[in-house]
Design a protein around this motif. Structure first.
Motif, mmCIF file in Angstrom:
data_model
loop_
_atom_site.group_PDB
_atom_site.id
_atom_site.type_symbol
_atom_site.label_atom_id
_atom_site.label_comp_id
_atom_site.label_asym_id
_atom_site.label_seq_id
_atom_site.Cartn_x
_atom_site.Cartn_y
_atom_site.Cartn_z
ATOM 1 N N UNK A 160 0.718 -1.255 -0.070
ATOM 2 C CA UNK A 160 -0.054 0.211 -0.050
ATOM 3 C C UNK A 160 0.899 1.295 0.038
ATOM 4 N N UNK A 161 1.961 1.178 0.818
ATOM 5 C CA UNK A 161 3.006 2.519 0.826
ATOM 6 C C UNK A 161 3.346 2.721 -0.681
ATOM 7 N N UNK A 162 3.666 1.456 -1.140
ATOM 8 C CA UNK A 162 4.276 1.756 -2.492
ATOM 9 C C UNK A 162 3.153 2.502 -3.605
ATOM 10 N N UNK A 163 2.082 1.815 -3.578
ATOM 11 C CA UNK A 163 1.092 2.335 -4.360
ATOM 12 C C UNK A 163 0.520 3.673 -3.960
ATOM 13 N N UNK A 164 0.503 4.173 -2.713
ATOM 14 C CA UNK A 164 0.041 5.553 -2.345
ATOM 15 C C UNK A 164 1.340 6.645 -2.863
ATOM 16 N N UNK A 165 2.460 6.360 -2.588
ATOM 17 C CA UNK A 165 3.397 7.229 -2.997
ATOM 18 C C UNK A 165 3.470 8.166 -4.170
ATOM 19 N N UNK A 166 3.041 7.206 -5.470
ATOM 20 C CA UNK A 166 2.945 7.586 -6.462
ATOM 21 C C UNK A 166 1.768 8.588 -6.618
ATOM 22 N N UNK A 167 0.642 8.409 -5.746
ATOM 23 C CA UNK A 167 -0.523 9.077 -6.165
ATOM 24 C C UNK A 167 -0.302 10.567 -5.184
ATOM 25 N N UNK A 168 0.422 10.347 -4.282
ATOM 26 C CA UNK A 168 0.689 11.506 -3.209
ATOM 27 C C UNK A 168 1.563 12.451 -4.091
ATOM 28 N N UNK A 169 2.554 11.772 -4.883
ATOM 29 C CA UNK A 169 3.591 12.667 -5.520
ATOM 30 C C UNK A 169 3.323 12.652 -7.061
ATOM 31 N N UNK A 170 1.881 12.574 -7.523
ATOM 32 C CA UNK A 170 1.496 12.721 -8.950
ATOM 33 C C UNK A 170 1.845 13.869 -9.560
ATOM 34 N N UNK A 171 1.771 15.152 -8.583
ATOM 35 C CA UNK A 171 1.908 16.298 -9.680
ATOM 36 C C UNK A 171 3.507 16.581 -9.769
ATOM 37 N N UNK A 172 4.305 16.181 -8.693
ATOM 38 C CA UNK A 172 5.709 16.269 -8.703
ATOM 39 C C UNK A 172 6.392 15.530 -9.900
ATOM 40 N N UNK A 173 5.684 14.192 -10.029
ATOM 41 C CA UNK A 173 6.363 13.319 -10.991
ATOM 42 C C UNK A 173 5.888 13.669 -12.360
ATOM 43 N N UNK A 174 4.737 14.225 -12.462
ATOM 44 C CA UNK A 174 4.163 14.721 -13.701
ATOM 45 C C UNK A 174 5.128 15.477 -14.385
ATOM 46 N N UNK A 175 5.685 16.378 -13.927
ATOM 47 C CA UNK A 175 6.738 17.388 -14.281
ATOM 48 C C UNK A 175 7.754 16.895 -14.688
ATOM 49 N N UNK A 176 8.195 15.505 -14.197
ATOM 50 C CA UNK A 176 9.376 14.832 -14.610
ATOM 51 C C UNK A 176 9.442 14.059 -15.876
ATOM 52 N N UNK A 177 8.349 13.346 -15.895
ATOM 53 C CA UNK A 177 8.130 12.312 -16.774
ATOM 54 C C UNK A 177 7.153 12.810 -18.018
ATOM 55 N N UNK A 178 6.061 13.691 -17.593
ATOM 56 C CA UNK A 178 5.103 14.057 -18.567
ATOM 57 C C UNK A 178 4.848 15.423 -18.859
ATOM 58 N N UNK A 179 5.680 15.951 -19.606
ATOM 59 C CA UNK A 179 5.477 17.441 -19.921
ATOM 60 C C UNK A 179 4.124 17.742 -20.482
ATOM 61 N N UNK A 180 3.497 18.688 -19.927
ATOM 62 C CA UNK A 180 1.907 18.612 -20.441
ATOM 63 C C UNK A 180 1.950 19.545 -21.730
ATOM 64 N N UNK A 181 3.201 20.010 -22.138
ATOM 65 C CA UNK A 181 3.127 20.740 -23.654
ATOM 66 C C UNK A 181 3.006 19.517 -24.586
ATOM 67 N N UNK A 182 3.362 18.500 -24.487
ATOM 68 C CA UNK A 182 3.399 17.409 -25.359
ATOM 69 C C UNK A 182 2.094 16.491 -25.360
ATOM 70 N N UNK A 183 1.269 16.497 -26.180
ATOM 71 C CA UNK A 183 0.137 15.805 -26.062
ATOM 72 C C UNK A 183 0.278 14.390 -26.125
ATOM 73 N N UNK A 184 1.143 13.707 -26.419
ATOM 74 C CA UNK A 184 1.139 12.237 -26.514
ATOM 75 C C UNK A 184 1.637 12.029 -24.886
ATOM 76 N N UNK A 185 2.758 12.710 -24.424
ATOM 77 C CA UNK A 185 3.126 12.355 -22.766
ATOM 78 C C UNK A 185 2.038 12.605 -22.031
ATOM 79 N N UNK A 186 1.118 13.654 -22.295
ATOM 80 C CA UNK A 186 0.121 14.078 -21.586
ATOM 81 C C UNK A 186 -0.979 12.821 -21.576
ATOM 82 N N UNK A 187 -0.926 12.132 -22.686
ATOM 83 C CA UNK A 187 -2.069 11.005 -22.803
ATOM 84 C C UNK A 187 -1.514 9.813 -21.744
ATOM 85 N N UNK A 188 -0.116 9.779 -21.827
ATOM 86 C CA UNK A 188 0.556 8.629 -21.003
ATOM 87 C C UNK A 188 0.432 9.049 -19.632
ATOM 88 N N UNK A 189 0.355 10.072 -19.264
ATOM 89 C CA UNK A 189 0.338 10.724 -17.987
ATOM 90 C C UNK A 189 -1.219 10.369 -17.230
#
Lengths: 514, 77
Positions: free
Chosen positions: A25-54
C-alpha cells in the motif's frame, strides 16, 4: 502451552502478512501523493502524447487494472497456493516501485520515460489486485473460527497504515533535504521525490525474507494433499450460478459501499482540505496523519466485535452513518476553513514578492500580488490578487480576482478538523474492519482467493478509487454547491446499504474449511 | 420480507439501463463541452468499465426476482 504456541504462531502469520501488505500500500500511495511532482519529471504537459500517457498512468493503473490483478493472482493463488502467490505480488510491487525511482526524466530519455513509468504503474496495479485477497485469505485460514474477525482486522489496518507511512516519509523527506525549507522543497521537487520510492526496496527485502519463512495455508495444503484443488478457479467462481450470485451479493451488498466510504474518508477528505478549503500542503497532510493515527485501532475493535455480533450490522451501520453524516461533516469543514466567517481581526499583513507569469505569445501576462495575513486567533492565510495584463488591448487590465490560499488554521480549528476527519475514518473502520472475515466466509476454500478478490477490487478499485475523481468532476459541473461531490459516495453507499440490509446474511460461518 | 426482496429485484434490474443511459449521455455532453484528449479518455474509460458492472446489477436483480436470495437473511450470529 499448546494454545500459547498457537497464539504466537498466528501473530507471526499476521505480522508477516501485514508487513508485506502495508509496504504494498505504501508503494501504491506514494505515486498518488507525488503525482504532480512526478508529472513534471516524466510527462511534460506541452506534449500531447506525453500528457496522454500521464493520464493513463495516474488514472488507469490506479483502479482499472486492480480487478485484472485480482483475477490473475487470485487464480494463481487457488492453483499454486496463497504463500507463493502473495510472495510474487510483493516482489512485483516492490520491484516496480523501486524502478520508478530510477527511471530518468523526460528531458534525458524522451518518450521512453513516460512509457516506462506507465508500464511500471500497470505492474503496481496488477500486483496490488493480487495482494489483499492472498493476505486476508492466508490469515483467515490460520485464524481460530471464533476470532476470525479480530485477526483479519489486522490486515485491514495495513491500507490505512500504508497511507500513513507514505504521508510521513514524504513530509519528512520534503523537510530534511536542506535547512532552508524553501530550498528543501525545491530539491524535493527536483530529485528528492525519488527517495520515498528507493527506500521502499529495503522494506520489501525485509518482507520477502519474512514471507519466505512462512508455511502454506493449512486449508490449502489439505486440499492439495487430497488432490481436490480447483482445476479452473475463474470458471468455478463466475461460471457457476451458486457462486456467481455470492460474488454479486458481495459486490453490491458490501464492497461497493465499503469502497466509497473508504476512499471518501481517506482520500477525498485530503483532496477537499487541499483543493476546496485551500489548507496548506503540510497541514492538510498532518491533519490526516493525526486522524489516521487516532482511528486505526478501531479496525481491530470493529473486527473483533464482529466476531460477537456478526459482520453485517457493523458494516451497515458504518454505511448508514456515512450516508447521513457526510454533508454535515463536510459543511462544517468548509465553514471552519472559510476566512470570511472568522470574527477575529487581522493583526499583521506582510506583502510577498510579486510574480508575473507570461501566457500566450502576444505579451499578455498574469500578475500575482500576495500578502500574508495573520489573525488575532492564530489563523493565517495568503491573500492573492491575480491581475490579467493585456499588452495589445484597449481594455488592457481585466478585473482582478482575489483568492485565499495556503491557510494555516489556528489550533482550535486545526483540532476540530482533525476530529472531523477522524469521524470519517471511524466510519472507514466500521465498514472495512469486518469485511475480510465476511468475504472469506462467503466462498469455499478451493476458489476463495479468486472469488473474494474480484468483488473486493471492483468495490474498492472502481467504485472507491473513482470517488475523488467523480466527486471533483461533479464540483466542476455543478459549481454552485461545493458539497455536490458527496452525492456520489452517498448514493452508492445508500444503494449498497439497502441491498446489504435486505440480502446479506449476518450469520458467521463457523467453518471455512469447505 | 421475501416479497420485498423479490420485487425489489425489478428495481435493481432497472438500475442497470438507467445507469448506462445516464453515463453515456453525461459522457457525450462532457466530451462535447470539452473535446480534449483527457476528457475523451476519462469518459471512455468510465463507459467501458461501468457497462459490465451495470449488467452485473441487472443479473443481481434477475436473481433476486427469481427468489435466489431468499433465505439469506439470518439475524442470529
Amino acid at each position: 502451552m499448546n494454545q500459547k504456541t498457537e497464539t504466537s504462531g498466528i501473530w507471526r502469520i499476521i505480522g508477516a502478512s501485514s508487513a508485506g501488505t502495508l509496504i504494498e500500500w505504501y508503494d501504491f500511495y506514494i505515486f498518488g501523493s507525488l503525482a504532480t511532482v512526478i508529472a513534471n519529471q516524466f510527462f511534460p504537459k506541452t506534449n500531447p502524447t506525453a500528457a496522454l500517457l500521464s493520464t493513463l498512468a495516474t488514472f488507469a493503473a490506479g483502479f482499472i487494472v486492480r480487478p485484472f490483478g485480482a483475477l490473475v493472482f487470485g487464480r494463481l493463488g487457488d492453483l499454486v497456493g496463497r504463500k507463493n502467490t502473495f510472495l510474487l505480488t510483493l516482489v512485483l510491487m516492490g520491484g516496480s516501485t523501486f524502478a520508478i525511482g530510477l527511471v530518468p526524466g523526460y528531458d534525458r530519455i524522451g518518450f521512453l520515460a513516460p512509457i516506462l513509468v506507465l508500464l511500471l504503474r500497470l505492474v503496481q496495479g496488477l500486483a496490488l489486485g493480487g495482494e489483499y485477497g492472498g493476505a486476508a485469505t492466508y490469515v483467515a485460514e490460520h485464524a481460530p473460527p471464533e476470532r476470525r474477525g479480530y485477526y483479519t482486522a489486522w490486515i485491514q489496518t495495513t491500507a490505512t497504515l500504508g497511507l500513513f507511512v507514505s504521508l510521513g516519509v514524504i513530509l519528512l523527506t520534503r523537510h530534511s533535504l536542506d535547512s532552508n525549507l524553501t530550498e528543501s522543497i525545491r530539491k524535493f521537487n527536483d530529485w528528492g521525490w525519488r527517495i520515498p520510492f528507493l527506500i521502499s526496496i529495503v522494506l520489501v527485502i525485509v518482507s520477502i525474507y519474512i514471507r519466505m519463512k512462512m508455511d502454506e495455508s493449512p486449508l490449502f495444503a489439505k486440499l492439495k494433499s487430497e488432490g481436490t484443488l480447483s482445476v479452473n478457479p475463474i470458471k468455478e467462481s463466475f461460471g457457476h450460478k451458486l457462486n456467481l450470485k455470492m460474488v454479486l451479493l458481495a459486490l453490491f451488498g458490501a464492497t461497493m459501499g465499503q469502497g466509497v466510504v473508504w476512499y471518501t474518508g481517506q482520500f477525498y477528505a485530503q483532496s477537499f482540505l487541499e483543493n476546496v478549503c485551500k489548507i496548506d500542503f503540510d497541514q492538510s497532510r498532518t491533519i490526516l496523519i493525526w486522524a489516521i493515527l487516532l482511528a486505526t485501532p478501531f479496525f481491530v475493535v470493529f473486527g473483533g466485535w464482529s466476531d460477537k455480533v456478526g459482520r453485517k450490522w457493523i458494516m451497515m451501520a458504518g454505511m448508514f452513518l456515512a450516508v447521513i453524516a457526510y454533508r454535515p461533516i463536510y459543511g462544517k469543514i468548509l465553514q471552519l476553513s472559510d476566512t470570511t466567517q472568522t470574527q477575529s481581526a487581522i493583526v499583521s499583513s506582510v506583502d510577498l514578492p510579486m510574480k508575473t507569469t507570461a501566457f500566450g505569445t502576444n505579451g499578455d501576462s498574469l500578475r500575482i500580488s500576495s500578502s500574508r495575513k495573520a489573525l488575532a486567533n492564530g489563523f493565517s492565510y495568503t491573500l492573492q490578487q491575480v491581475d490579467t495584463i493585456r499588452l495589445h488591448s484597449v481594455n488592457n487590465h481585466l478585473a482582478a480576482t482575489k483568492i485565499v490560499v495556503d491557510k494555516n488554521p489556528d489550533k482550535e480549528t486545526y483540532l476540530m478538523l482533525v476530529f472531523l476527519i477522524f469521524l470519517q475514518i471511524l466510519l472507514v473502520t466500521m465498514v472495512y474492519g469486518p469485511i475480510a472475515a465476511f468475504l472469506v466466509e462467503l466462498f469455499p476454500t478451493k476458489i476463495r482467493y479468486t472469488s473474494m478478490s474480484l468483488p473486493y477490487h471492483i468495490g474498492n478499485g472502481i467504485f472507491g478509487g473513482l470517488t475523488p475523481f467523480i466527486a471533483t468532476l461533479l464540483t466542476t459541473i455543478y459549481t454552485a454547491d461545493k458539497l455536490v461531490g458527496l452525492w456520489y459516495p452517498i448514493i452508492v453507499a445508500a444503494v449498497c446499504l439497502v441491498i446489504g440490509l435486505l440480502y446479506v446474511s449476518n450469520k458467521i460461518d463457523p467453518d471455512v474449511n469447505d | 420480507m421475501k416479497l420485498i426482496k423479490k420485487y425489489l429485484g425489478i428495481v435493481w434490474m432497472a438500475l442497470g439501463p438507467l445507469a448506462i443511459y445516464f453515463l453515456v449521455s453525461t459522457a457525450a455532453s462532457e466530451i462535447r463541452a470539452k473535446p480534449v484528449l483527457d476528457t475523451k479518455i476519462q469518459w471512455g474509460v468510465f463507459v467501458i468499465i461501468f457497462i459490465p458492472i451495470a449488467f452485473g446489477i441487472m443479473l443481481f436483480g434477475y436473481y433476486a426476482l427469481n427468489g435466489e436470495y431468499e433465505g439469506e437473511i439470518n439475524d442470529q450470529p
